[in-house]
Design an enzyme around this catalytic site. Structure first.
Site, PDB file in Angstrom:
ATOM      1  N   HIS A 178     -11.552  -6.685   7.168  1.00 55.81           N
ATOM      2  CA  HIS A 178     -12.062  -6.458   6.067  1.00 55.81           C
ATOM      3  C   HIS A 178     -13.443  -5.517   6.294  1.00 55.81           C
ATOM      4  O   HIS A 178     -13.603  -4.643   5.363  1.00 55.81           O
ATOM      5  CB  HIS A 178     -12.737  -7.630   5.154  1.00 55.81           C
ATOM      6  CG  HIS A 178     -11.683  -8.701   4.895  1.00 55.81           C
ATOM      7  ND1 HIS A 178     -11.032  -9.410   5.703  1.00 55.81           N
ATOM      8  CD2 HIS A 178     -10.762  -8.682   3.803  1.00 55.81           C
ATOM      9  CE1 HIS A 178     -10.245 -10.303   5.176  1.00 55.81           C
ATOM     10  NE2 HIS A 178      -9.957  -9.607   3.867  1.00 55.81           N
TER      11      HIS A 178
ATOM     12  N   TYR B 229      -6.542  -1.920   5.176  1.00 56.73           N
ATOM     13  CA  TYR B 229      -5.133  -2.347   4.516  1.00 56.73           C
ATOM     14  C   TYR B 229      -4.485  -1.061   3.958  1.00 56.73           C
ATOM     15  O   TYR B 229      -3.227  -1.062   3.591  1.00 56.73           O
ATOM     16  CB  TYR B 229      -5.370  -3.107   3.143  1.00 56.73           C
ATOM     17  CG  TYR B 229      -5.886  -4.666   3.415  1.00 56.73           C
ATOM     18  CD1 TYR B 229      -5.973  -4.866   4.775  1.00 56.73           C
ATOM     19  CD2 TYR B 229      -6.248  -5.335   2.400  1.00 56.73           C
ATOM     20  CE1 TYR B 229      -6.321  -6.350   4.896  1.00 56.73           C
ATOM     21  CE2 TYR B 229      -6.590  -6.633   2.503  1.00 56.73           C
ATOM     22  CZ  TYR B 229      -6.703  -6.966   3.872  1.00 56.73           C
ATOM     23  OH  TYR B 229      -7.153  -8.259   4.071  1.00 56.73           O
TER      24      TYR B 229
ATOM     25  N   GLU C 209       0.709  -1.026  -0.100  1.00 56.81           N
ATOM     26  CA  GLU C 209      -0.124  -0.144   0.024  1.00 56.81           C
ATOM     27  C   GLU C 209       0.967   1.142  -0.012  1.00 56.81           C
ATOM     28  O   GLU C 209       0.639   2.300  -0.646  1.00 56.81           O
ATOM     29  CB  GLU C 209      -0.918  -0.025   1.314  1.00 56.81           C
ATOM     30  CG  GLU C 209      -1.990  -0.953   1.102  1.00 56.81           C
ATOM     31  CD  GLU C 209      -1.701  -2.430   1.371  1.00 56.81           C
ATOM     32  OE1 GLU C 209      -2.279  -3.400   0.856  1.00 56.81           O
ATOM     33  OE2 GLU C 209      -0.736  -2.846   1.976  1.00 56.81           O
TER      34      GLU C 209
END
Length: 715
Positions: free
Chosen positions: A519, A476, A450
């Site tokens: 998530h 993330y 990332e």
């Protein structure tokens, strides 16, 4: 580990090095007088600043260098490197000890002094540390805005290298031919995520990027063998594929110039990236407040002083290229130029405190910064805030895909990328088919970093492209925090010289009947807190179209949340509002008219709020913010002044969630219109759980919203 009193072994026999320099003619192809000039200027600036710091008691406060980093010992090799950065679109990602290189590519001496003095103008207008420089240049080497974090320069430098390839090969701009990027860093920075992310990018894509590592064997006080095994990053990377490596002595002008010239020629020829490690002495403490005698022995300091590259440079040039008198004239010229610049820098005004809040976002009356589309390009794309009727009924994911497809088709500067974005089409299949239609140069996969995704996007935007980067899930994004922060503050800290209007697509929130801590994180308030960012949280397909298109045509960076529940279900399906629909940020929508209580929400919670409100007839007005940075304060205030009550429902945590900002605003600006205390409904301050039973116990449900409305209406 050696003790701090151990004598540091000299990396070079200085006497023999100087003798060797004298025995060799200066290399052809270099402007050695110019190199000597900038080395002497850099050394003189360090002298001025270090003298100022030592005499705080007698020097007027307005003349103080508030925070100083010396480049002493790093200077000669950097000026050699700068002399080689002569491509039309060269770019450099630098750090706080890189001022000699900046001087050699165009930074004025007055700016080099004025900014450390905190004066108005220059590369930050007093907003950033004086050696954290930048240099916009549309016809030469651009020095990307430096940052205060270590290693933050690497992935933007790789992004600039990738933008060179895109401008040259996709946009067919011949002026980018043979251009290159360089990333400068010290030996300690090779331990950072940014270095390894950029190295992966450069080698896998064979980018025109030079890694220049100046190794003084110290990261403040930590020795180099704690940063990389054996203390030699060049040796350790010898087996890296697609990486040309040279290892040399930054105190020897002949060796340093040869190694750098060889590497630059390799990169400019299109052969891929290179890395040059040059050993250099650190001839001062780490920074002004630091005292190296606390962690270095006198013998270690003396060994570094014996490797000073400035006498070696003089010995190299005199008398073979310059006479003794010519060198003395050069020294006198530098002294005059620095004194003139210092007088001018001290004469500059102090920064104007009344302007300190300017340039957080693009301002209509300010000139274009370097970065993103120009005003003329944005205006040429057109757009309307009135949706067209009769469009196809689309689910949320298809609406995003269709918008990306259209913008890719009308604007060749748009690029879409992220992990699994290309061949797979994204883990939610939002970009499915786009790579096949537009090619792998415009819709492409990235390595799993990332930091690399966002860092490259930043410099792509600075180069004039429109990067749309995907982070697979909100959680993330955390490894990219430094790059996200640096991107958002860029316009402000460079006083509108640079901007990086990137779009970051970021799925998050609970999924269909399921959640989990990794998530399903929402945490949008973190980006509402982040300086310079726009934050969109659409609740339906039509708004997703308008807000995404607005983001892609905006001069400001945007976080675009795609709620997982909306991606995984038909909730939020809407008619396509047309290829020209652009929804301005900061414009809320009334989803349901009401008389007795205002229910404020955004994202997927809007659907639960609307369903809950149906049980109360006309009593509940549902307001969808659509964006939280900026947010429509006036719409919320107007609604609450009408209804007298307010319930704020959101998915982010209760403590310091964005609902608290809305409640605080209502308490301050609508207190006398309230018939009941402002109420909030949000998850408890715990992670999002996996099992549906636990999920319903945390995330507000329709039943929970109805219960809170019933209580509030009874007050």
């Amino acid at each position: 580990m050696p003790s701090k009193t151990a004598v540091r072994p000299a990396k070079t026999d200085v006497a023999s090095s100087r003798s060797a320099s004298a025995d060799r003619a200066p290399r052809a192809g270099f402007d050695w007088r110019r190199i000597a000039y900038h080395t002497l200027v850099s050394r003189a600036l360090d002298d001025v600043e270090e003298s100022t710091n030592r005499n705080r008691a007698t020097t007027p406060r307005e003349h103080q260098v508030l925070y100083q980093f010396s480049a002493r010992g790093h200077d000669m090799a950097q000026t050699i490197l700068g002399s080689l950065l002569n491509g039309t679109h060269d770019g450099a990602g630098a750090y706080y000890r890189s001022r000699p290189m900046l001087l050699s590519v165009g930074l004025s001496i007055e700016d080099a002094l004025g900014s450390p003095l905190g004066r108005a103008g220059g590369f930050s207008d007093g907003r950033d540390i004086g050696v954290v420089c930048n240099l916009p240049n549309r016809e030469g080497c651009t020095v990307l805005p430096m940052a205060g974090d270590v290693g933050g320069q690497y992935t933007p430098a790789a992004g600039w290298a990738q933008s060179i390839v895109y401008h040259r090969d996709v946009l067919k701009d011949a002026s980018y031919a043979n251009s290159m990027a360089v990333a400068l860093g010290g030996d300690a920075s090779v331990a950072t995520n940014g270095f390894w992310a950029a190295l992966t990018m450069a080698t896998t894509l064979k980018l025109p990027l030079l890694f220049y590592i100046e190794d003084n064997d110290l990261g403040i006080s930590v020795r180099g063998d704690m940063q990389t095994p054996g203390g030699d990053i060049a040796k350790n990377l010898a087996s890296f594929t697609n990486l040309f490596i040279r290892n040399g002595n930054g105190s020897d002008p002949h060796d340093a110039s040869g190694k750098l010239a060889e590497a630059v020629a390799h990169v400019r020829a299109g052969n891929g990236p290179a890395l040059v490690r040059l050993t250099v002495p650190r001839l001062s403490s780490h920074s002004g407040p630091d005292n190296q005698k606390g962690y270095r022995s006198d013998e270690e300091i003396a060994a570094d002083l014996a490797r000073d590259p400035l006498p070696a440079l003089r010995n190299y040039l005199v008398p073979s290229l310059l006479s003794e008198s010519a060198w003395q004239e050069l020294e006198a010229e530098v002294a005059r130029d620095v004194e003139i610049a210092l007088t001018a820098a001290r004469a500059r005004a102090m920064p104007d405190a009344s302007t300190v809040a300017r340039h957080v976002y693009c301002e209509a009356d300010a000139p274009d910064a370097m970065g993103g589309l120009s005003r003329a390009e944005r205006e040429a794309l057109g757009g309307s805030d009135v949706p067209q009727d009769g469009g196809d009924l689309l689910r949320f994911a298809e609406a995003v895909r269709r918008t990306l497809r259209h913008e890719l088709s009308v604007n060749p500067k748009v690029v879409v990328f992220g992990e699994d974005v290309g061949r797979k089409g994204g883990v939610h299949l939002v970009t499915e088919g786009l790579q096949k239609q537009f090619g792998a140069e415009r819709v492409f996969d990235t390595s799993l970093s990332e930091e690399g995704i966002i860092g490259r996007a930043v410099s792509m935007a600075i180069s004039g492209l429109v990067p749309v980067a995907e982070i697979q899930f909100r959680k993330y994004a955390d490894p990219a925090t430094e790059q996200l922060n640096n991107c958002g503050t860029m316009r402000w800290r460079t006083a509108n010289r640079f901007a990086a209007p990137i779009v970051v697509r970021m799925p998050g929130g609970f999924g269909k009947d399921v959640g989990d801590p990794w998530h399903s994180l929402s945490d949008e308030v973190r980006f509402a807190h982040a300086y310079g960012w726009q934050v969109a949280m659409p609740s339906n397909a039509a708004d997703a179209v308008g807000l995404l298109r607005a983001a892609m045509r905006s001069p400001n960076p945007t976080i675009f949340f795609e709620h997982r529940s909306l991606l995984m279900t038909g909730d939020g399906s809407a008619r396509y509002p047309g290829d020209d629909y652009v929804l301005p940020f900061g414009r809320a929508a009334v989803r349901r008219e009401g008389t007795d209580v205002t229910l404020v929400s955004w994202g997927a919670m809007v659907h639960r709020c609307t369903e809950a409100a149906e049980a109360f007839g006309d009593a509940v007005e549902v307001l969808d913010l659509r964006t939280i940075a900026p947010w429509d304060r006036e719409a919320v205030l107007a609604s609450v002044r009408k209804t007298g009550r307010c319930l704020i429902v959101h998915e982010d945590n209760w403590t310091a969630g964005f609902g608290a900002e809305i409640a605080g605003t209502l308490a301050q600006e609508a207190f006398w219109h309230l018939d009941a205390p402002v109420a909030r409904l949000a998850p408890r301050d715990i992670p999002v759980p996996y099992h549906p039973v636990l999920l319903d116990a945390v995330v507000p449900t329709v039943d929970a919203i109805q219960a809170e409305l019933t209580r509030l209406l009874a007050v």
